[in-house]
Design a protein around this motif. Structure first.
Motif, mmCIF file in Angstrom:
data_model
loop_
_atom_site.group_PDB
_atom_site.id
_atom_site.type_symbol
_atom_site.label_atom_id
_atom_site.label_comp_id
_atom_site.label_asym_id
_atom_site.label_seq_id
_atom_site.Cartn_x
_atom_site.Cartn_y
_atom_site.Cartn_z
ATOM 1 N N GLN A 6 0.798 -1.208 0.000
ATOM 2 C CA GLN A 6 0.000 0.000 0.000
ATOM 3 C C GLN A 6 0.842 1.275 0.000
ATOM 4 O O GLN A 6 0.309 2.353 -0.171
ATOM 5 C CB GLN A 6 -0.922 0.009 1.218
ATOM 6 N N GLN A 7 2.124 1.168 0.228
ATOM 7 C CA GLN A 7 2.935 2.366 0.387
ATOM 8 C C GLN A 7 3.440 2.889 -0.955
ATOM 9 O O GLN A 7 4.554 2.624 -1.391
ATOM 10 C CB GLN A 7 4.112 2.084 1.324
ATOM 11 N N SER A 85 -1.176 5.449 -1.351
ATOM 12 C CA SER A 85 -1.424 5.809 0.045
ATOM 13 C C SER A 85 -1.046 7.254 0.349
ATOM 14 O O SER A 85 -1.485 7.807 1.353
ATOM 15 C CB SER A 85 -0.633 4.883 0.983
ATOM 16 N N SER A 131 -8.734 3.530 1.339
ATOM 17 C CA SER A 131 -8.565 2.084 1.484
ATOM 18 C C SER A 131 -7.191 1.700 2.014
ATOM 19 O O SER A 131 -6.969 0.551 2.404
ATOM 20 C CB SER A 131 -8.790 1.392 0.129
ATOM 21 N N ALA A 132 -6.265 2.650 2.036
ATOM 22 C CA ALA A 132 -4.912 2.370 2.507
ATOM 23 C C ALA A 132 -4.897 2.149 4.014
ATOM 24 O O ALA A 132 -5.794 2.603 4.734
ATOM 25 C CB ALA A 132 -3.988 3.525 2.145
ATOM 26 N N GLU A 133 -3.857 1.471 4.488
ATOM 27 C CA GLU A 133 -3.712 1.274 5.933
ATOM 28 C C GLU A 133 -3.681 2.625 6.639
ATOM 29 O O GLU A 133 -4.271 2.796 7.707
ATOM 30 C CB GLU A 133 -2.422 0.506 6.219
ATOM 31 N N TYR A 134 -2.972 3.549 6.077
ATOM 32 C CA TYR A 134 -3.065 4.951 6.483
ATOM 33 C C TYR A 134 -2.742 5.791 5.265
ATOM 34 O O TYR A 134 -1.865 5.453 4.478
ATOM 35 C CB TYR A 134 -2.144 5.295 7.663
ATOM 36 N N ARG A 225 3.965 7.399 9.768
ATOM 37 C CA ARG A 225 2.964 6.929 10.720
ATOM 38 C C ARG A 225 2.906 7.805 11.971
ATOM 39 O O ARG A 225 1.851 7.997 12.570
ATOM 40 C CB ARG A 225 3.267 5.488 11.131
ATOM 41 N N ARG A 228 0.276 10.701 12.758
ATOM 42 C CA ARG A 228 -1.155 10.376 12.652
ATOM 43 C C ARG A 228 -2.060 11.322 13.436
ATOM 44 O O ARG A 228 -3.240 11.450 13.138
ATOM 45 C CB ARG A 228 -1.405 8.935 13.098
#
Length: 248
Positions: A6-7, A85, A131-134, A225, A228
Motif C-alpha cells: 500500500q505504500q 497511500s 482504502s490504505a492502511e493509512y 505513521r 497520525r
C-alpha cells in the motif's frame, strides 16, 4: 502490485526543485514513487535517479489541471505501482504581477495549477487513500497564503489551498487519512527572486532563506505513521520571517 504494497506515493512537480527532493525523501522512507510533472523529460530524470538508488519509481508527464488527465493518472499509477497511500501536491506556479498587470487568463492559470489541480488529484485518488492502511495528503501552500502579499493571484491561490486542506477533513472523516499543508517562505528553487535573496535572508531571524531540504524534511514527517495525530494543519516554514517581519 509492488513489494511496497500500500505504500505508494504520488508527487507532483517531481521534475525538479522541492518536488524532486520530496520524491527522494519519500523513496528513502521506503515508498514507491510516482513522479508527476508537466515536463515528462524532467519527471523521467527524477524517476531514473530514484530507480538507480533502488527505489521503485515511474514517471508521468501530465497536465494536472485536466480532470480527465487526473483520472487517467490515477488508473495508470494504480496499474503500474499499486494502491496509492500518499498524495503530495508540490506543483505550483508564481506570476509576479500586480492587480493592474494580471489578466483573467493568468489569474485562471495560477488558480488551476495551484488549487484546482490538488483538488482534482485528491478527488481522483480518494478511494485509494481511504482504502490504505493509512493515507496522507500533503499540499504545498506558501507563507503568502497566510497573509497579504504583493502578487494577488499567487497569494489568493495559496490561501485557497490552505482552506481546501482543512476542509477536506470532512471528506476523510472516520478514515486513517490525514490532510496537511506546508507553507514555505523564500526558498532556493527556480521560483526564487534571486535579486532579492540577500534582502530576504537579512529579514529572516535565522539569517538565511530556505533550502528545499528544510521543507522536504517536514513533508517526510507528515508522510509517516508518527504524524497520525496531525490533521488539518498548515505548517509555516520560513525561519521565522513572516512571524515578525515582512520580506517587503
Amino acid at each position: 502490485m509492488t513489494r511496497f504494497g500500500q505504500q505508494v506515493a504520488v508527487v507532483t512537480g517531481a521534475g525538479g526543485g522541492l518536488g524532486a527532493i520530496t520524491a527522494s525523501i519519500l523513496g528513502d522512507l521506503g515508498l514507491a514513487v510516482a513522479c508527476v510533472d508537466i515536463d515528462e523529460v524532467a519527471a523521467k530524470r527524477t524517476a531514473t535517479e530514484l530507480n538507480d538508488r533502488g527505489v521503485t519509481s515511474t514517471a508521468y508527464g501530465v497536465d494536472i489541471t485536466s480532470e480527465s488527465a487526473a483520472g487517467a493518472l490515477s488508473e495508470a499509477v494504480h496499474a503500474d505501482l499499486g494502491q496509492v497511500s500518499h498524495l503530495v501536491n508540490i506543483a505550483g506556479i508564481l506570476r509576479r504581477t500586480h492587480l493592474a498587470d494580471t489578466d483573467a487568463a493568468s489569474w485562471r492559470q495560477v488558480m488551476d495549477v495551484n488549487v484546482t489541480a490538488p483538488f482534482l488529484l485528491t478527488q481522483a485518488f480518494a478511494d485509494d487513500l481511504k482504502s490504505a492502511e493509512y493515507g496522507r495528503v500533503i499540499n504545498c501552500a506558501s507563507f503568502a497564503g497566510t497573509r497579504g502579499y504583493e502578487y494577488p493571484a499567487y497569494a489568493a491561490s495559496k490561501a485557497a489551498l490552505i482552506n481546501l486542506t482543512s476542509s477536506l477533513l470532512f471528506d476523510f472523516w472516520g478514515t486513517a487519512v490525514t490532510v496537511n499543508a506546508v507553507a514555505p517562505g523564500a526558498m532556493v528553487t527556480p521560483m526564487l527572486d534571486h535579486a532579492a535573496a540577500q534582502r530576504m535572508a537579512e529579514k529572516t531571524p535565522t539569517g538565511r532563506i530556505l533550502e528545499p531540504d528544510d521543507v522536504a524534511a517536514v513533508i517526510g514527517f507528515l508522510a509517516g505513521r508518527s504524524s497520525r495525530g496531525v490533521n488539518g494543519t498548515t505548517t509555516v516554514i520560513d525561519g521565522g520571517a513572516s512571524l515578525l517581519f515582512s520580506y517587503r
